[in-house]
Design a protein around this motif. Structure first.
Motif, PDB file in Angstrom:
ATOM      1  N   GLU A   1      47.880  48.094  28.847  1.00 41.07           N
ATOM      2  CA  GLU A   1      49.061  47.248  28.761  1.00 41.07           C
ATOM      3  C   GLU A   1      48.790  45.921  29.456  1.00 41.07           C
ATOM      4  N   PHE A   2      49.333  44.841  28.894  1.00 39.15           N
ATOM      5  CA  PHE A   2      49.233  43.516  29.497  1.00 39.15           C
ATOM      6  C   PHE A   2      50.351  43.316  30.512  1.00 39.15           C
ATOM      7  N   SER A   3      50.094  42.474  31.509  1.00 36.34           N
ATOM      8  CA  SER A   3      51.147  42.053  32.422  1.00 36.34           C
ATOM      9  C   SER A   3      52.117  41.168  31.646  1.00 36.34           C
ATOM     10  N   PRO A   4      53.371  41.045  32.104  1.00 36.14           N
ATOM     11  CA  PRO A   4      54.350  40.231  31.363  1.00 36.14           C
ATOM     12  C   PRO A   4      53.914  38.781  31.156  1.00 36.14           C
ATOM     13  N   ASN A   5      53.133  38.217  32.105  1.00 33.78           N
ATOM     14  CA  ASN A   5      52.673  36.834  31.929  1.00 33.78           C
ATOM     15  C   ASN A   5      51.385  36.727  31.120  1.00 33.78           C
ATOM     16  N   GLY A   6      50.815  37.893  30.736  1.00 32.98           N
ATOM     17  CA  GLY A   6      49.633  37.896  29.884  1.00 32.98           C
ATOM     18  C   GLY A   6      48.331  37.602  30.584  1.00 32.98           C
ATOM     19  N   LYS A   7      48.317  37.474  31.926  1.00 30.94           N
ATOM     20  CA  LYS A   7      47.093  37.118  32.650  1.00 30.94           C
ATOM     21  C   LYS A   7      46.242  38.332  33.016  1.00 30.94           C
ATOM     22  N   TYR A   8      46.856  39.511  33.023  1.00 29.86           N
ATOM     23  CA  TYR A   8      46.135  40.709  33.470  1.00 29.86           C
ATOM     24  C   TYR A   8      46.295  41.828  32.448  1.00 29.86           C
ATOM     25  N   LEU A   9      45.396  42.784  32.570  1.00 25.71           N
ATOM     26  CA  LEU A   9      45.405  43.968  31.713  1.00 25.71           C
ATOM     27  C   LEU A   9      45.157  45.179  32.594  1.00 25.71           C
ATOM     28  N   VAL A  10      45.920  46.236  32.404  1.00 25.16           N
ATOM     29  CA  VAL A  10      45.706  47.461  33.152  1.00 25.16           C
ATOM     30  C   VAL A  10      45.313  48.576  32.191  1.00 25.16           C
ATOM     31  N   LEU A  11      44.358  49.384  32.621  1.00 28.87           N
ATOM     32  CA  LEU A  11      43.929  50.558  31.858  1.00 28.87           C
ATOM     33  C   LEU A  11      44.257  51.815  32.653  1.00 28.87           C
ATOM     34  N   ALA A  12      44.766  52.823  31.982  1.00 34.90           N
ATOM     35  CA  ALA A  12      44.951  54.154  32.574  1.00 34.90           C
ATOM     36  C   ALA A  12      44.048  55.102  31.803  1.00 34.90           C
ATOM     37  N   ILE A  13      43.023  55.612  32.474  1.00 35.86           N
ATOM     38  CA  ILE A  13      41.968  56.377  31.803  1.00 35.86           C
ATOM     39  C   ILE A  13      41.959  57.806  32.336  1.00 35.86           C
TER      40      ILE A  13
ATOM     41  N   LEU B   1      43.187  54.159  37.351  1.00 34.56           N
ATOM     42  CA  LEU B   1      43.762  52.890  36.933  1.00 34.56           C
ATOM     43  C   LEU B   1      42.747  51.772  37.184  1.00 34.56           C
ATOM     44  N   GLU B   2      42.624  50.849  36.249  1.00 36.26           N
ATOM     45  CA  GLU B   2      41.758  49.684  36.407  1.00 36.26           C
ATOM     46  C   GLU B   2      42.561  48.433  36.067  1.00 36.26           C
ATOM     47  N   LEU B   3      42.566  47.474  36.967  1.00 33.50           N
ATOM     48  CA  LEU B   3      43.206  46.192  36.703  1.00 33.50           C
ATOM     49  C   LEU B   3      42.129  45.171  36.342  1.00 33.50           C
ATOM     50  N   LEU B   4      42.281  44.521  35.183  1.00 31.33           N
ATOM     51  CA  LEU B   4      41.296  43.574  34.683  1.00 31.33           C
ATOM     52  C   LEU B   4      41.955  42.221  34.430  1.00 31.33           C
ATOM     53  N   THR B   5      41.134  41.184  34.392  1.00 32.76           N
ATOM     54  CA  THR B   5      41.600  39.913  33.862  1.00 32.76           C
ATOM     55  C   THR B   5      41.569  39.995  32.347  1.00 32.76           C
TER      56      THR B   5
ATOM     57  N   LYS C   1      39.809  38.414  30.535  1.00 30.29           N
ATOM     58  CA  LYS C   1      38.421  38.235  30.107  1.00 30.29           C
ATOM     59  C   LYS C   1      37.591  39.499  30.321  1.00 30.29           C
ATOM     60  N   GLY C   2      38.223  40.555  30.864  1.00 25.73           N
ATOM     61  CA  GLY C   2      37.538  41.829  31.014  1.00 25.73           C
ATOM     62  C   GLY C   2      36.924  42.073  32.373  1.00 25.73           C
ATOM     63  N   ASP C   3      37.145  41.182  33.352  1.00 24.69           N
ATOM     64  CA  ASP C   3      36.615  41.374  34.701  1.00 24.69           C
ATOM     65  C   ASP C   3      37.494  42.350  35.471  1.00 24.69           C
ATOM     66  N   VAL C   4      36.857  43.361  36.084  1.00 24.22           N
ATOM     67  CA  VAL C   4      37.598  44.382  36.824  1.00 24.22           C
ATOM     68  C   VAL C   4      37.941  43.849  38.211  1.00 24.22           C
ATOM     69  N   LEU C   5      39.240  43.850  38.560  1.00 21.90           N
ATOM     70  CA  LEU C   5      39.700  43.396  39.875  1.00 21.90           C
ATOM     71  C   LEU C   5      39.777  44.546  40.868  1.00 21.90           C
ATOM     72  N   TRP C   6      40.286  45.681  40.444  1.00 21.42           N
ATOM     73  CA  TRP C   6      40.268  46.872  41.282  1.00 21.42           C
ATOM     74  C   TRP C   6      40.450  48.108  40.410  1.00 21.42           C
ATOM     75  N   GLU C   7      40.087  49.252  40.965  1.00 20.06           N
ATOM     76  CA  GLU C   7      40.347  50.534  40.301  1.00 20.06           C
ATOM     77  C   GLU C   7      40.801  51.530  41.339  1.00 20.06           C
TER      78      GLU C   7
ATOM     79  N   ARG D   1      50.886  45.544  42.219  1.00 25.13           N
ATOM     80  CA  ARG D   1      49.817  44.822  41.526  1.00 25.13           C
ATOM     81  C   ARG D   1      48.503  44.829  42.297  1.00 25.13           C
ATOM     82  N   ASN D   2      48.584  45.081  43.603  1.00 24.22           N
ATOM     83  CA  ASN D   2      47.340  45.165  44.380  1.00 24.22           C
ATOM     84  C   ASN D   2      46.842  46.594  44.544  1.00 24.22           C
ATOM     85  N   GLY D   3      47.463  47.529  43.810  1.00 20.12           N
ATOM     86  CA  GLY D   3      46.965  48.906  43.779  1.00 20.12           C
ATOM     87  C   GLY D   3      47.568  49.847  44.790  1.00 20.12           C
ATOM     88  N   GLU D   4      48.607  49.424  45.528  1.00 20.73           N
ATOM     89  CA  GLU D   4      49.251  50.292  46.510  1.00 20.73           C
ATOM     90  C   GLU D   4      50.316  51.155  45.835  1.00 20.73           C
TER      91      GLU D   4
END
Length: 796
Positions: free
Chosen positions: A169-181, A198-202, A204-210, A243-246
């Motif tokens: 799913e995309f964030s409402p502003n479209g800047k981020y993408l989250v995956l639930a695997i 859970l993985e938060l990506l930009t 562009k596909g860069d992983v910010l945290w999991e 959004r920071n994974g807490e």
């Protein structure tokens, strides 16, 4: 030449409905070449698109168009100008005019497991699942998450090895993408767990945290990205993640979360489990919950959080954000009911109860704006509505419909009222009244004063002896219930609820496993699960938990195990039996102490307790009686030597002098306390059969139900008998008051017949079903021979 081209294109069309509509709709009165030219032009336009246009627009119907695209999942884009439709085999992006903008086939991978479109409508995320057979005979699974541009080109991709499911799913502003695997773990050659990461990506596909949020066996995850962060459901677990994974909150429901939705700002979270809707705020505080009495599969929250609509078996229900029910649409059938709702409170309900799928638009006041049959759809699996309710889209594997919303308006009508239960007064003694229920009945229980607790698949109904419905409560399904003179205990799956006689909820609590049986024991509620017996006080606190070693499941066993629990007349001990092809029985006192443990090599099908004896009905056709004080078996009795029909019901007099039993072949047996068969009825297998029996308080009468409802005296004479409707799939459970003044029986799938039989007990018939001994037959033969001899002498 033009006419020939028109005929070729026309007869090549695969859909008969398309041919008729092209000729009959939107053309107006035209003659000659102009008409041929118009038809040819329309046909060429149909063939010009990748997928044929089936329905032409018609201002007299809500249907705008139908597309023959696989659409197991559908959703509008953020601007609501595009529709994303996808199935396991393909993905299609269409505009609201019905033009195909993008089409992707799952060629190199096994299937598409999920897809979503960015708020800017420039990126489509597709999760492809691949299954590769290994030489060892196992299967290796992986998921590729690919970002496509609007032309279908892959911008970037990541591969998740050893993955079973993936949601994006995309964030409402479209800047981020989250995956639930969902990953599967391994121990040796066996799959032993699944964990959700859970993985938060930009974008562009860069992983910010999991972050791993769940490491137990779970189902496919559910995922939403709101203004406040992430909301994830997996199995029985519900999480809110910043959004920071807490972890903001974590909830564990009593059963698997089947669906979940969230308002756009994350302030309202709605989750459905089994038959319950739970609504939470952004901090995890439960605002309200409701049970519908039916299995639920769909939930939709309006983006502004003002409305919640749910759908499942039986129908659909709509609530405002405070939990007030706005309306209910009940069709009463066990079929799915997909739903969706707009910001202004217009909901689309899909009704599968008829032969053709039907879509219904309902406003917040419960008024039907329009209803439209969708014959091309087959079964609707997914739908969506625009925020202003101007358009709605419905899809299935057979195709995709786009319909007008509130802009199309036929005759506005109120929703029909369907009563969950109602009573028809008969007053033709002994039949006093009949209870009609909307769903299937499961059991009936009469109290001393003649009041009745009727249990259906999902509801508990309490009815006074005069036929007045005091209250009805949705609780199940599945629903188990038990009533005493002061309390009513009900349970569905892991949830146990104690009610007063007036229907007031005194407490509710969850148990670690599904509830299999309920009994009362010395002012305690005994809750039996597979392998555990809980003793709960009237305040709802667990006072004891007794673990029972249960029988092992046979390798070739089919069906569920059998669990039975009964107390003695003084409610000082409870007997609990667990059975597969063999069985175990535990005798437990009110302090939670195990007094006796018994193993048998045959299933225990029924049990009853007197003051001093334990009576068991066994799967091999035997009744076994044991002494409770001395903990020893007194006697065994095979009821029919020529056939070993299971004993499915036993009931004993409080003093143990008489035992009534039912065999699986429908025979009633009355036995003495020492095991002697006094009589059986009917004497042979026939069209008349009985599966339930009970003794009156004084042991003078036996009541039974099956093909008929019947009362016999202790000598086996019929006092009264009434045939019941022939419904072979229904167990005709019944109940009597201890003095046999009243009798209630499940007469059909949806009806209970209520009788006053006390005035009939003085009546007798000449029919005698009692088994005669050999001496009786010898005397009868001798008398017959003497009579014949006398007749012969007289003629001479």
């Amino acid at each position: 030449m033009l006419e020939m081209l028109a005929k070729i294109l026309y007869f090549a069309l695969p859909y008969e409905g398309t041919k008729q509509l092209i000729l009959l709709r939107g053309l107006g009165p035209m003659e000659g070449k102009r008409k041929i030219f118009t038809i040819t032009l329309i046909l060429l336009m149909v063939y010009a698109s990748n997928i044929g246009l089936v329905f032409a627009p018609n201002s007299n119907e809500p249907v705008l168009w139908f597309k023959n695209v696989k659409s197991e999942h559908v959703r509008f884009s953020s601007s609501e100008n595009f529709i994303l439709a996808w199935s396991m085999e393909s993905l299609t992006l269409l505009n609201t005019q019905g033009d195909v903008v993008l089409s992707i086939e799952a060629e190199n991978y096994s299937s598409i497991s999920y897809a979503t479109i960015s708020p800017k409508e420039d990126i489509i995320i597709v999760c492809y699942m691949a299954v590769e057979p290994l030489e060892s005979g196992e299967e290796a699974t992986s998921i590729m998450v690919a970002a496509h541009n609007i032309s279908g080109e892959i911008l970037w991709s990541v591969i998740e090895e050893n993955a079973l499911f993936c949601k994006a799913e995309f964030s409402p502003n479209g800047k981020y993408l989250v995956l639930a695997i969902t990953h599967k773990g391994k121990r040796g050659n066996e799959v032993f767990e699944k964990n959700i990461v859970l993985e938060l990506l930009t974008v562009k596909g860069d992983v910010l945290w999991e972050k791993e949020i769940c490491n137990e066996t779970v189902a496919e995850p559910l995922l939403h990205f709101t203004d406040k962060g992430l909301v994830v459901a997996a199995g029985r677990n519900l999480f809110s993640i910043s959004r920071n994974g807490e972890v903001v909150f974590a909830k564990k429901l009593s059963s698997e979360i089947r669906n979940m939705d969230v308002s756009a700002d994350g302030s309202l979270v709605a989750a459905i489990e089994h038959n319950m809707l739970h609504v939470y705020d952004s901090h995890g505080v439960e605002l309200w919950n409701v049970s519908t009495g039916a299995l639920l599969f769909y939930v939709d929250v309006s983006d502004n959080g003002e409305y919640v609509v749910i759908g499942g078996w039986k129908g659909a229900w709509c609530y405002d954000s405070n939990g007030n029910k706005l309306w209910s649409y009940v069709h009463g059938k066990d079929c799915i009911t997909p739903v969706t709702i707009s910001n202004n409170g217009y909901a689309v309900v899909v009704d599968h109860s008829g032969l053709t799928v039907k879509a219904v638009l309902i406003n917040q006041e419960g008024k039907v704006f329009w209803s439209s049959e969708l014959p091309k759809l087959g079964v609707c699996s997914s739908l969506d509505i625009t925020d202003d309710a101007s358009l709605t889209v419905l899809g299935s594997d057979y195709g995709l419909y786009l319909l007008k919303g509130r802009e199309y308006r036929s005759t506005v009508t109120p929703l029909p009222e369907i009563k969950i239960a109602e009573v028809t007064i008969i007053n033709k003694p002994p039949l006093l009244w009949v209870l009609h229920c909307n769903d299937s009945l499961r059991s009936v229980q009469l109290l001393k004063d003649g009041s009745l607790l009727a249990i259906t698949e999902g509801w508990a109904h309490y009815i006074a002896s005069n036929g007045t419905i005091a209250w009805s409560k949705p609780i199940g399904p599945p629903l188990k219930a038990l009533t005493t003179e002061n309390y009513i205990t009900v349970a569905s799956l892991r949830k146990v609820i104690l009610l007063s006689r007036s229907g007031e909820e005194l407490w509710s609590r969850n148990i670690d496993d599904n509830v299999e049986a309920l009994v009362f024991l010395n002012n305690k509620v005994v809750v039996v699960t597979w392998g555990n017996v809980y003793l709960i006080c009237l305040k709802g606190e667990i006072e004891a938990n007794v673990e029972i070693t249960t029988p092992e499941e046979p390798k070739l066993h089919i069906g569920s195990p059998r669990v039975i629990a009964k107390t003695d007349p003084s409610e000082s001990v409870v007997a609990v039996a667990y059975s597969y092809t063999n069985s175990v029985l535990a005798l437990i006192n009110s302090r939670g102490e195990t007094l006796w443990f018994m193993n048998l090599n045959t299933p225990i099908m029924a049990l009853s307790l007197t003051r001093t004896k334990l009576i068991l009905g066994l799967g091999n056709g035997t009744i076994l009686t044991a002494d409770l004080g001395e903990r020893r078996i007194l006697w065994r009795k095979m009821l029919a030597l020529n056939r070993k029909a299971s004993i499915i019901n036993v009931a004993a007099a409080e003093n143990g002098e008489y035992i009534v039993a039912n065999s699986k072949d429908g025979i009633i047996y009355l036995l003495s306390g020492n095991g002697e068969i006094l009589w059986n009825y009917p004497r042979e297998q026939s069209g008349e059969y009985y599966f339930y029996s009970a003794l009156s308080e004084d042991s003078m009468y036996i009541a039974a139900s099956g093909s008929h409802v019947i009362i016999l005296d202790r000598d086996g004479k019929i006092i009264w008998k009434k045939e019941l409707p022939k419904e072979n799939s229904i167990e005709k459970c019944f109940s009597i008051t201890p003095d046999l003044k009243y009798l209630a029986v499940i007469a059909s799938r949806n009806t209970v017949q209520y009788f006053e039989v006390g005035k009939l007990l003085q009546q007798t018939t000449s029919y005698e079903p009692k088994e005669r001994g050999l001496a009786s037959y010898i005397v009868l033969i001798v008398i017959t021979l003497i009579a014949l001899f006398a007749i012969v002498l007289k003629r001479k």
